[in-house]
Design an enzyme around this catalytic site. Structure first.
Site, PDB file in Angstrom:
ATOM      1  CB  CYS A 111     -13.559 -42.877 -51.334  1.00  0.00           C
ATOM      2  SG  CYS A 111     -14.405 -42.499 -52.865  1.00  0.00           S
TER       3      CYS A 111
ATOM      4  CD  GLU B 296      -8.769 -43.949 -52.312  1.00  0.00           C
ATOM      5  OE1 GLU B 296      -8.958 -43.605 -53.491  1.00  0.00           O
ATOM      6  OE2 GLU B 296      -9.667 -43.948 -51.445  1.00  0.00           O
TER       7      GLU B 296
ATOM      8  CG  ASN C 109     -11.671 -37.365 -52.537  1.00  0.00           C
ATOM      9  OD1 ASN C 109     -11.010 -37.080 -53.519  1.00  0.00           O
ATOM     10  ND2 ASN C 109     -12.468 -38.433 -52.501  1.00  0.00           N
ATOM     11  CD  GLU C 110     -14.789 -38.348 -56.296  1.00  0.00           C
ATOM     12  OE1 GLU C 110     -15.558 -39.169 -55.774  1.00  0.00           O
ATOM     13  OE2 GLU C 110     -14.259 -38.524 -57.418  1.00  0.00           O
TER      14      GLU C 110
HETATM   15  O1  AHR Z   1      -9.934 -43.585 -57.520  1.00  0.00           O
HETATM   16  C1  AHR Z   1     -10.974 -44.309 -56.958  1.00  0.00           C
HETATM   17  C2  AHR Z   1     -12.008 -43.408 -56.312  1.00  0.00           C
HETATM   18  O2  AHR Z   1     -12.628 -42.628 -57.283  1.00  0.00           O
HETATM   19  C3  AHR Z   1     -11.463 -42.397 -55.353  1.00  0.00           C
HETATM   20  O3  AHR Z   1     -11.309 -42.919 -54.089  1.00  0.00           O
HETATM   21  C4  AHR Z   1     -12.505 -41.332 -55.357  1.00  0.00           C
HETATM   22  O4  AHR Z   1     -12.000 -40.053 -55.072  1.00  0.00           O
HETATM   23  C5  AHR Z   1     -13.130 -41.441 -56.715  1.00  0.00           C
HETATM   24  O5  AHR Z   1     -14.497 -41.536 -56.637  1.00  0.00           O
END
Ligand code: AHR
Length: 673
Positions: A247, A49, A378-379
C-alpha cells in the site's frame, strides 16, 4: 487444548479431502524422469514494505528517531533535559527557501552551562538497542558563528545510567553546514537505551541530522542496515526482492505516494514522508511513524544484489489507494508517472553516460543492477487501472521490450474485481499477474489445487502477497502459529507443482517490530536487539532453499496430491546437484508410514536428507522467549532401491532430498534438457 485444536483442523481438512470411493493403492508415485517444467529461480522471493516499523525503526539501522526535526511535531522523539530551560535556549528554525526537502533544524543557545545542565535526549524507536562492546557512530550536521560549546554524547540505559560516552569540541565556524562524526563504545547491553547530547559552555549552535548507527551494520556499511535482519533474508536465498510495498506505493492520496526519485542521493536531501501506516488503522495508530528514506531505492537495489535476489520495484500507476481517497491522475496527465518508470529503468540499467545511470554511478554503483522485473501499481483495480496500465505498458515495452511487467489483480484472489482484472489482463497478454491472498487457513488448503487447471499458455502468475490469517484479515488477533504455517505450506506445494504457471511467490508482510506493528501476521518479528523467525518463515525457508530446477509429477492414484488423505505434495529434481526433492505436508493429526515409488530412477544410493517441521500443537508459535520452538530438523536415512519409505509425523512439513539419482536413466528417457 491440543485435542481441541487438532479437531478444528481435522474438521476443515475432512471438508476438503477428496476421499476415494473405494480402497485404493496407498503408494505415492514420483515420476522422476518426467521433467514437467522449469522452476524459475524467482519462484520463492521476499516482499518488503515499510510497515510495522520494518524500515525506519527496523532494518534501516538508524537509532535516532526524527533526526532532522521534520516530523509533524518537530521535537517528536526528543526531550529537553537540564537545569532550566529559558526562552530561546532551544529553537526550531525553518530555512524553507534554501532547503525545501529538509527545512527544519534546531538551534541551541547554552549560556555558561556545565555538562548535565542543557541537553536533548532522543528516545529512539521504542528505545535503542545497545550492545556491550560495540562501536556506535554518532554524527550531526552543525554550524556556529563562534566556537565555545562542547558536545557530550552519551548512551544511556533505561535507568538513565551512562553506558557509553564521548566528547567533541566543534571548532569550525561560519555559515556553512559541516558534518561532525565521533564514535563511542557501549559498556553494557540495553534493549531500551536512549541518546543524550549535552551542550557545555556558551554560544550558539545550529544542528541537523543528529544520527547514531551501530558499528555492526550489514557488510559494515556506514549508515547501513541491521545485519541480523538482512541475514534472515539472505538465509532464505530469495529469488527476488519486491519493494517498497504494498500500500505504501499507492499513498493515502497521490501527494503521499512513494516517489523513488525522492529517495535517492544524499540522505539529508531525501524528503521525509508520513508513513501511511502511521494512521491507517484507528485500532493501531502509530503517530511517530515516518519514512525518512534512509532506505531508498538505491539501497533496495543494493540489498537485492547482496542477497542474490532479482530486484522487483513496484511503482505507483497514477492511482492512490482505492480504500482511502481513490484519487487518480487524469489519463492525459499521466506522463510524469510513466517517465518515472522509464527513468527508473535507466537508473537501474543505464550506463554512466545516461542521465540516471550517472546518478547511480555517483552513488557508488557504476555497474548496472540488471533490472528485469517492474511492477505497475499495487492492488489497484477497475477499468481506471487497466486504462493507466495500458499507457505504461506501451511506453515501457516500446523502449524496453524485454522488461517483464508485474500487473495487479487487485486485493482479492476471487470475486468481481478479480474476475474483471484477470480477464482484462489476460486479454492484454500481461506478462505476470500479481494475485494476493489474505485468507483463513482453510482457504489455503481448499485452494492447494487452484493452479492445477489454470491456463497454461497465457500470462504467468505472481503469488505476490499471501499469509494465512488465523483470525481474519486485518485482525490484531492473527497469529503466526503452526496452523497457519502448515496451511501455507500445503498451498505452496500447489504453487510449486504449477511452476509453469506460477513463476514467483512471496509471503507478506515480511517484518514487524514487537512494539511498533500495525498488521499481523508477519514473517519475521524483531525487537531492538533480536530477530525471530516465525514458523511461517521456516516454511518459506524450507521451500526456497530446496527449490530444485524442474518440477516432476508426484501422484497418488494418478492424481496430484492436493488434499487426498490429508497430504499435499510437490516434487522436483535439481539438475545442478542431481537430486530428487520431495515436499510432503501432512495436515492430519495422525502420523503415517508412506511408501513413495520412484518411476524413472534405476537406483538410489546414499543417504536421504529429511527435513521435518512439526510441533506439539497447532497453536505453537516462535517468540522472543522461545525463538526456536518450531524449526526444521534434519534426519538422515539410507535410501536404496527404487522407492522410499517415509515417516510423516502428524501435522508436519517434510522435505526429502535424495542424492545420486541414476542420471543415465534420465538421459535414456530423453527427458533431460
Ligand atoms: O501486506 C500488508 C498490505 O496488504 C499491503 O500493503 C497491501 O498490498 C495489502 O493490502
Amino acid at each position: 487444548m491440543l485435542v481441541k485444536n487438532i479437531s478444528v483442523v481435522a474438521a476443515f481438512v475432512a471438508s476438503v479431502c477428496i476421499m476415494p470411493a473405494q480402497a485404493q493403492n496407498n503408494t505415492i508415485v514420483v515420476k522422476a524422469n518426467q521433467l514437467k517444467a522449469d522452476i524459475q529461480p524467482t519462484m520463492w522471493g521476499v516482499f518488503f514494505e515499510d510497515i510495522n516499523m520494518s524500515a525506519d525503526g527496523g532494518i534501516y539501522a538508524e537509532l535516532v528517531k526524527n533526526r532532522s526535526f521534520e516530523f509533524l511535531k518537530p521535537l517528536a522523539g526528543w526531550t529537553f533535559k537540564g537545569k532550566e530551560r529559558k526562552e530561546g535556549d532551544l529553537l526550531i528554525l525553518n530555512r524553507q527557501d534554501k532547503q525545501t526537502n529538509n527545512p527544519r533544524f534546531i538551534q541551541v543557545n547554552p549560556n555558561h552551562t556545565a555538562k548535565g545542565d542543557f541537553g536533548i535526549i532522543n528516545e529512539g524507536f521504542r528505545g535503542m538497542g545497545i550492545k556491550q562492546g560495540l562501536r556506535y557512530d554518532f554524527s550531526m550536521l552543525y554550524r556556529q558563528p563562534a566556537a565555545g560549546v562542547k558536545v557530550h554524547v552519551e548512551l544511556l540505559n533505561a535507568k538513565n545510567e551512562v553506558i557509553g560516552k564521548t566528547t567533541i569540541s566543534p571548532v569550525a565556524t561560519g555559515k556553512e553546514w559541516r558534518k561532525l562524526e565521533a564514535s563511542l563504545e557501549a559498556t553494557a547491553t540495553e534493549p531500551k537505551g536512549t541518546l543524550a547530547v549535552w551542550f557545555e559552555g556558551s554560544g550558539q549552535m545550529d544542528l541537523d541530522m543528529i544520527s547514531l548507527f551501530p558499528g555492526d551494520t550489514w557488510k559494515g556499511r556506514k549508515g547501513g542496515m541491521r545485519a541480523d535482519m538482512v541475514q534472515m533474508l539472505a538465509d532464505l536465498k530469495p529469488g527476488f526482492l519486491r519493494f517498497p510495498g504494498g500500500c505504501i506505493v499507492e499513498g493515502y492520496d497521490l501527494s503521499q505516494r512513494y516517489q523513488w526519485k525522492k529517495t535517492i542521493g544524499p540522505i539529508e536531501e531525501r524528503q521525509l514522508l508520513i508513513n501511511r501506516w502511521n494512521f491507517e488503522f484507528a485500532h493501531r495508530p502509530t503517530p511517530d511513524y515516518f519514512q525518512t528514506f534512509g532506505l531508498g531505492f538505491f539501497e533496495y537495489f543494493q540489498l537485492a544484489e547482496d542477497i542474490g535476489a532479482e530486484p522487483l520495484p513496484i511503482l505507483n500507476c497514477g492511482m492512490a489507494c482505492q480504500f482511502n481517497t481513490a484519487e487518480m491522475v487524469p489519463l492525459d496527465q499521466l506522463d510524469p508517472y510513466v517517465q518515472d518508470a522509464l527513468d527508473l529503468i535507466e537508473f537501474a540499467n543505464g550506463d554512466a553516460s545516461t542521465k540516471w545511470g550517472k546518478v547511480r554511478a555517483q552513488m557508488g554503483h557504476p555497474e548496472p543492477f540488471n533490472l528485469k522485473l517492474l511492477g505497475i501499481g499495487n492492488e489497484n483495480w477497475g477499468p481506471q487501472y487497466i486504462d493507466r496500465l495500458q499507457v505504461f505498458t506501451k511506453a515501457i515495452k516500446e523502449k524496453y521490450p524485454k522488461m517483464q511487467l508485474i500487473t495487479s489483480a487487485g486485493t482479492d484472489p476471487d470475486g468481481e474485481r478479480f474476475d474483471y482484472l484477470n480477464g482484462q489482463l489476460r486479454k492484454m497478454n500481461a506478462d505476470i499477474i500479481d494475485e494476493h491472498y489474505y485468507r483463513r487457513p482453510e482457504w489455503f488448503l481448499q485452494n492447494a489445487a487452484r493452479y492445477d487447471n489454470y491456463d497454461r499458455n497465457g500470462s504467468k502468475v505472481f503469488a505476490g502477497e499471501y499469509a494465512a490469517q488465523s483470525d481474519k484479515t486485518v485482525s490484531i488477533h492473527n497469529k503466526n502459529n503452526w496452523r497457519a504455517a502448515l496451511a501455507e505450506a500445503s498451498f505452496m506445494t500447489g504453487l510449486e507443482r504449477n511452476a509453469d504457471v506460477v513463476v514467483m511467490a512471496s509471503y507478506a508482510p515480511l517484518f514487524a517490530h514487537v512494539d511498533g506493528w500495525q498488521w499481523t501476521p508477519d514473517m519475521i518479528w524483531i525487537d531492538n536487539l533480536h530477530v525471530v523467525g516465525t514458523p511461517n518463515y521456516y516454511v518459506q525457508k524450507m521451500f526456497s532453499t530446496n527449490r530444485g530446477t524442474h518440477i516432476v509429477p508426484i501422484l497418488k492414484n494418478n492424481a496430484p496430491l492436493a488434499g487426498q488423505d490429508s497430504l499435499y505434495a510437490s516434487a522436483s529434481v535439481d539438475k545442478t546437484t542431481n537430486e530428487l526433492i520431495i515436499k510432503l505436508v501432512n495436515v492430519s493429526a495422525n502420523g503415517l508410514q508412506q511408501e513413495i515409488k520412484l518411476d524413472g530412477v534405476s537406483k538410489l544410493s546414499g543417504n536421504a536428507r529429511h527435513y521435518v517441521m512439526k510441533a506439539s500443537g497447532l497453536d505453537v508459535e516462535n517468540s522472543l522467549k522461545e525463538p526456536l520452538a518450531i524449526v526444521p530438523v534434519e534426519e538422515q536415512w539410507k535410501a536404496s532401491g527404487k522407492s522410499l519409505k517415509v515417516n510423516l509425523a502428524p501435522h508436519s512439513v517434510n522435505v526429502i532430498r535424495v542424492k545420486h539419482l541414476d542420471l543415465v536413466s534420465f538421459k535414456k528417457a530423453g527427458k533431460m534438457e
